[in-house]
Design an enzyme around this catalytic site. Structure first.
Site, PDB file in Angstrom:
ATOM      1  N   SER A 178       1.750   2.185  -8.983  1.00 49.31           N
ATOM      2  CA  SER A 178       2.842   2.003  -8.042  1.00 49.31           C
ATOM      3  C   SER A 178       4.289   2.832  -8.450  1.00 49.31           C
ATOM      4  O   SER A 178       4.761   1.929  -8.895  1.00 49.31           O
ATOM      5  CB  SER A 178       3.026   1.596  -6.289  1.00 49.31           C
ATOM      6  OG  SER A 178       1.572   1.912  -5.897  1.00 49.31           O
ATOM      7  N   CYS A 224      -2.166   3.445   2.224  1.00 45.65           N
ATOM      8  CA  CYS A 224      -3.826   3.989   1.527  1.00 45.65           C
ATOM      9  C   CYS A 224      -4.445   2.743   1.938  1.00 45.65           C
ATOM     10  O   CYS A 224      -3.818   2.495   3.325  1.00 45.65           O
ATOM     11  CB  CYS A 224      -3.527   3.941  -0.442  1.00 45.65           C
ATOM     12  SG  CYS A 224      -2.486   2.640  -0.710  1.00 45.65           S
ATOM     13  N   GLU A 263       0.940  -1.614  -0.292  1.00 45.65           N
ATOM     14  CA  GLU A 263       0.373   0.022   0.031  1.00 45.65           C
ATOM     15  C   GLU A 263       1.076   1.502   0.071  1.00 45.65           C
ATOM     16  O   GLU A 263       1.322   1.815   0.812  1.00 45.65           O
ATOM     17  CB  GLU A 263      -0.945  -0.155   1.173  1.00 45.65           C
ATOM     18  CG  GLU A 263      -2.809  -0.760   1.220  1.00 45.65           C
ATOM     19  CD  GLU A 263      -2.201  -2.068   1.115  1.00 45.65           C
ATOM     20  OE1 GLU A 263      -0.534  -2.550   1.725  1.00 45.65           O
ATOM     21  OE2 GLU A 263      -3.225  -2.972   1.042  1.00 45.65           O
ATOM     22  N   SER A 264       1.122   1.818  -1.430  1.00 52.42           N
ATOM     23  CA  SER A 264       2.276   2.579  -0.867  1.00 52.42           C
ATOM     24  C   SER A 264       3.440   3.214  -0.766  1.00 52.42           C
ATOM     25  O   SER A 264       4.090   2.011  -1.477  1.00 52.42           O
ATOM     26  CB  SER A 264       1.416   4.250  -0.656  1.00 52.42           C
ATOM     27  OG  SER A 264       0.151   4.732  -1.008  1.00 52.42           O
ATOM     28  N   HIS A 285       0.240   7.370  -7.180  1.00 54.52           N
ATOM     29  CA  HIS A 285      -0.285   5.714  -6.908  1.00 54.52           C
ATOM     30  C   HIS A 285      -1.533   6.058  -8.186  1.00 54.52           C
ATOM     31  O   HIS A 285      -1.541   6.567  -7.680  1.00 54.52           O
ATOM     32  CB  HIS A 285       0.083   5.876  -5.527  1.00 54.52           C
ATOM     33  CG  HIS A 285       1.010   5.902  -4.433  1.00 54.52           C
ATOM     34  ND1 HIS A 285       1.876   4.579  -4.649  1.00 54.52           N
ATOM     35  CD2 HIS A 285       2.216   6.495  -4.061  1.00 54.52           C
ATOM     36  CE1 HIS A 285       2.491   4.672  -3.846  1.00 54.52           C
ATOM     37  NE2 HIS A 285       2.783   5.378  -3.625  1.00 54.52           N
TER      38      HIS A 285
END
Lengths: 476, 476
Positions: free
Chosen positions: A281, A107, A92-93, A294
């Site tokens: 990403s 995120c 996530e990011s 992203h």
């Protein structure tokens, strides 16, 4: 140790949602940036501080970071390093680790703030970095706040949580709601050590006094530009889905080359990832500078973010960027968003420069903003437009446009097809912050007033938010 | 009629608390300012608009206003008029009525917003003023929000209520929380008619197009300065209690002369009132300009407000004010507050001037902010300090300092004994807004860190506020 580390991370019961989820993925990221000040325990390290692979936070091994990221509920997918910085592409990011600062951006329903005590503990225990010098935490208003885990989802809770870590004996803290509560907004928290000369004790034993010059050198010309976009053009988003039979590596390469992203900063080293079935990403590095992108392409929750600290002078080589405006325009061109939020932090020139260049309009008495040691005067007021309330005579105005920040001057011309809906400037002590919000012009095809109304009206949101229900005691 | 008037005023069950109450009187006022645009129905009136005793809103008789003020839960105590404006001292603060605008400011637990539909109805029915041109509603965070009546007490409710009246088909509206949610803050709502050239219908039938030039003339150089003060010096507050055997008239005269207020704008016509047992209100007029002061002297909830629209050029005659900074310093000297919030709205020079004076940095494409018809460019960014992100070349900078607003230039020198804690600038389309917050320096006598902490920490407030609990659907 000055920061207070409560056992908040024990309470975490969050479960991460992967970018693959088709049901309301929360693209808008939580973004944390913490700057540390080298102290006497780290003196040997400090002498090599600017450029060394084994210094400060960079001595931390990956398993230690992965342990911290478990609290956040995300994993490392890949990483690259150069002389200045380690970058990590996360499930996530992204994360960027410098010797003196860490940038963590996550995120979904990740619980970033629950890992902050662990980050501070790692910095202290593993690296001897016990003095926090600056903290920035920000996020756009969530699309699906009810899905977030405590303390996320309610900005008041996040501010309170942070104020429990950065306590008022030692820190000036600010929790802001930036922009319209009945429209697009973005939240910002900052913390900086209290160094008021008239608060008891500081003049005798200010642990921050030792490395002032070195910190100023680290901060010099620092900036962060973010472009946060939603309601992306569905046609443009087709590129951000993995194709049948394509590997993730092939997908990432295709997206980078075909989407237009590859032409933004082509002279950087890129580490990117294509998610299955969709999402993308990217982390890019050039010397001590990064950029990161992203993308959540699903139509019902489409979102893309762009962030960089690359100065325009670096960005312009070999490209012909004259201003950040051109960078923003190029980014917007990749995604064609319906709504755009732009934020730009820029470090003010250091105290010394400002005092010598602005003596005419400065009295001997000075005030301080947000706990910074930058001297400011009462009505050295910001200027919003030609003819607005101005505080400078011609001499100091010349200093503005001829200063070392002149390469940041953004000259005026609009982004075709967008209306500016909001523009706010914050004086954050050592930094200036500009927030601007844009909306794509509406199509003439919108025939009925009821449709136009539906675009803006979100009464449930405003009512439920109750954003300023101040209980008893604000000044009693 | 474009504005929507729901039957909200029927719901009012508020009871007013008089300034005499010793138990937590809410000094911080609700402040509403509504500007109307003359339309063809009022053409005859419009020709005399600038200066006429019987024009626009000024034709409304006192019983009609008193009926409206019954909804607010306050009464008229006294009034004076001149060629331009009628002022009213109220049992809770003040009202000013111009031909084209009304300013209503009420403290305590008054229900000001419940009277807004009635104000709009009076303007329409009695005066033929059916087009609202600008709306400003603001208030400092309440000391005792739980005592307020709906929709007051929760900023989200107030914004929602206003958005129900100024609906998105016809108005751009903005609800802001200005300043720190974990510290001193102030709330602002603005509404301006939608005049986007690309929204269907406007180009064919824009009812606002008729009186553009006249409105610009009315708006020209408009400004509002507010100084909102709390934690006032108890010694200074002794003057604001009625003395035994003194009439209210004698008390008002004594307070005006002895407190220092009488020396702020001595060349104005003053209407003031001393409350029993304590408290003081003042309205002053000079031509089309006013100033107004309200004081709640009780130690446990002390508060004073100062507001004016007097340009510095008028204020400076016969006084020697060089800047608003001097006015602010004088006001602060009367009350010696622990905390000070300063807000300054100033009208931007009109579109035409700006376009001709700033062509070098302006492209042909323009954007609009907040629905105003002022052209702005994407990155014509505000400037916060020397060296900050600047958007002007020397030519347009010269225009700033040599403009008609030059008399508003506030040069830098601090208020001795105060620290600036916050500074934010909003681009509100036709207006610029500067918000600044100051705190009196702490005494060295504060020996213990726990005491210092207690001054800032208000976790219950932040938690209960939940200022950004965004529910589902912000962009879906």
């Amino acid at each position: 140790m000055i920061v207070n580390i409560p056992p908040f991370s024990e309470n975490s019961a969050a479960t991460a949602v992967s970018p693959q989820s088709l049901i309301g993925f929360e693209g808008p990221e939580k973004l944390l940036e913490v700057w540390f000040r080298p102290n006497s325990d780290a003196k040997e390290c400090r002498e090599l501080h600017h450029r060394h692979r084994s210094c400060g936070l960079r001595i931390v091994d990956q398993p230690t970071w992965e342990d911290m990221l478990n609290i956040v509920k995300c994993q490392v997918l890949s990483r690259k390093s150069n002389d200045y910085v380690d970058e990590f592409v996360l499930s996530e990011s992204s994360m960027f680790v410098y010797s003196h600062k860490i940038i963590l951006k996550t995120c979904g329903t990740t619980t970033l703030l629950l890992a902050l005590p662990r980050i501070l503990e790692i910095a202290h225990t593993n690296c001897g970095l016990e003095l926090v010098d600056s903290v920035f935490y920000s996020r756009k208003a969530f699309m699906f706040p009810a899905k977030q885990k405590w303390p996320h989802g309610n900005w008041g809770d996040e501010v309170l949580y942070l104020d429990t870590i950065f306590q008022p004996e030692h820190f000036h803290t600010s929790g802001y709601v930036v922009g319209k509560i009945n429209g697009e907004h973005w939240n910002l928290y900052t913390a900086a050590p209290r160094r008021d000369s008239d608060v008891v004790g500081w003049d005798e034993e200010d642990p921050y006094s030792e490395a002032d010059e070195e910190m100023e050198e680290l901060y010099k010309d620092d900036l962060t530009l973010e472009v946060l976009m939603s309601e992306l053009n569905p046609e443009k988003m087709k590129a951000f889905w993995k194709k049948d039979g394509e590997t993730e590596e092939e997908g990432a390469k295709r997206i980078y080359n075909d989407s237009g992203l590859g032409s933004i900063f082509p002279h950087t080293t890129v580490d990117d990832h294509c998610f299955d079935p969709c999402g993308y990403s990217l982390n890019g590095l050039i010397d001590q500078y990064y950029w990161t992108v992203h993308v959540t392409p699903e139509d019902h929750c489409s979102y893309a973010s762009f962030e960089t600290n690359i100065p325009i002078s670096v960005a312009a080589s070999p490209l012909a960027y004259q201003s950040y405006e051109e960078v923003v325009r190029k980014v917007i061109g990749v995604f064609e968003p319906g709504k755009v939020t732009v934020t730009l932090f820029s470090r003010k020139p250091e105290n010394k420069d400002r005092e010598t260049s602005d003596t005419e309009s400065r009295s001997e008495s000075s005030t301080s903003v947000n706990g910074s040691n930058h001297a400011t005067t009462l009505f050295q007021l910001p200027v919003v437009g030609p003819g607005a309330v101005a505080s400078w005579g011609r001499k100091s105005v010349d200093n503005i446009v001829s200063s070392e920040h002149a390469n940041m001057v953004l000259t005026g011309s609009a982004v075709d097809g967008y209306l500016m809906r909001d523009r706010v400037v914050y004086d954050l002590g050592g930094w200036d912050l500009v927030f601007a919000q844009f909306t794509r012009k509406r199509r003439r095809a919108l025939k009925f007033a009821t449709e136009v109304a539906a675009l803006d009206a979100r009464p449930e949101e405003v009512r439920a938010a109750g954003k300023a229900a101040e209980p008893e005691g604000i000044s009693s």
